[in-house]
Write an enzyme that holds these catalytic residues in place. Sequence first.
Site, mmCIF file in Angstrom:
data_model
loop_
_atom_site.group_PDB
_atom_site.id
_atom_site.type_symbol
_atom_site.label_atom_id
_atom_site.label_comp_id
_atom_site.label_asym_id
_atom_site.label_seq_id
_atom_site.Cartn_x
_atom_site.Cartn_y
_atom_site.Cartn_z
ATOM 1 N N HIS A 175 0.932 -1.199 0.089
ATOM 2 C CA HIS A 175 -0.059 0.018 0.059
ATOM 3 C C HIS A 175 0.925 1.269 -0.019
ATOM 4 O O HIS A 175 1.842 1.309 0.754
ATOM 5 C CB HIS A 175 -0.798 -0.048 1.177
ATOM 6 C CG HIS A 175 -0.330 0.094 2.521
ATOM 7 N ND1 HIS A 175 0.269 -1.044 2.895
ATOM 8 C CD2 HIS A 175 -0.328 0.755 3.414
ATOM 9 C CE1 HIS A 175 0.647 -0.916 4.249
ATOM 10 N NE2 HIS A 175 0.417 0.432 4.551
ATOM 11 N N ASN A 176 0.489 2.172 -0.638
ATOM 12 C CA ASN A 176 1.028 3.560 -0.889
ATOM 13 C C ASN A 176 2.270 3.605 -1.644
ATOM 14 O O ASN A 176 2.878 4.772 -1.883
ATOM 15 C CB ASN A 176 1.367 4.051 0.293
ATOM 16 C CG ASN A 176 -0.122 4.186 1.628
ATOM 17 O OD1 ASN A 176 -1.069 4.592 0.961
ATOM 18 N ND2 ASN A 176 0.252 4.273 2.505
#
Length: 254
Positions: A175-176
């Site tokens: 994520h990210n």
Amino acid sequence: LSIAIDDPNLSVRGPDGRERFSSPADLASATPDQFSFCYGDDALPRILDSRAGMVICPKELEEKAASLPLDKTLVFVPDPRLVFARILRGLFSNVPPKITLGKNTRIHESVILGTDGYGFVVEDDGRRVRFPCVGGVRIEDNVEIDAGSVVDRGTLGDTVIGYNTKVGKLVMIGHNSQIGRSCVIATHANISGSTTIGDDVWIAPGVVTSGHVNIREGALIGTGAVVVGDIRPGWIAYGIPAKEIRQRTNEGRL
Ligand SMILES: CC(C)(COP(=O)(O)OP(=O)(O)OC[C@H]1O[C@@H](n2cnc3c(N)ncnc32)[C@H](O)[C@@H]1OP(=O)(O)O)[C@@H](O)C(=O)NCCC(=O)NCCS
């Protein structure tokens, strides 16, 4: 979103404490109708720079923040990340991931886009609970993702795979993470959350990155390396932990 101010651990400082906020956002991109959170040594300048309408801040900043201009509501709590996660869980937990696919993308068999990030908070009773994700995945033009790979959605913004990047089989992109243009991420790489990869980077098979590292443009990470810190532009790095060995040249360029 409204806040109950009967908790002795919580204090609020702001224009009048009655503002309304539509959605969560990260501190850097939040607009005045959005709320965010912060922690860490650089929290104060980041609060000042942010346009967020409300920021959930660490309690120990309260005194220092007394001199800040009152252009936003500041909520001081012992653990901003935990409070923010609770708000997301209570109000935004069913937001489906927005997946944006560019032109000429090839997504192969059994690829999963938009899974929840593998981040946790610890509740007061000791339970480990997922940090909810409300962000999406943005795949730019000309990207290919081979069979069995998984790309997590962003926590608040998007996980991004840049133009013309090729992702191999059974790759995990956390994520990210922000992956640049024209990169190769070979089979079995494990790109942990919030890894930043510049343009034209080569990640060989089986590489693991610890989260929050920055692999700069043109770098090459050798087979099986474990990247625990930033890698400078154009360097070849490998080993456990990965060390910068020499500069990458155009000769025999992969
Ligand atoms: C990083 C890489 C480019 C290094 O290649 P190189 O500079 O030619 O390295 P050499 O083969 O000359 O090896 C130099 C030394 O480093 C060691 N070494 C090379 N690659 C290593 C790696 N990934 N991890 C640990 N040690 C490595 C060698 O064992 C050798 O050690 P020695 O001097 O004690 O004998 C290469 O290992 C690599 O990972 N290439 C990418 C392969 C790839 O992506 N394949 C998939 C294609 S889809």
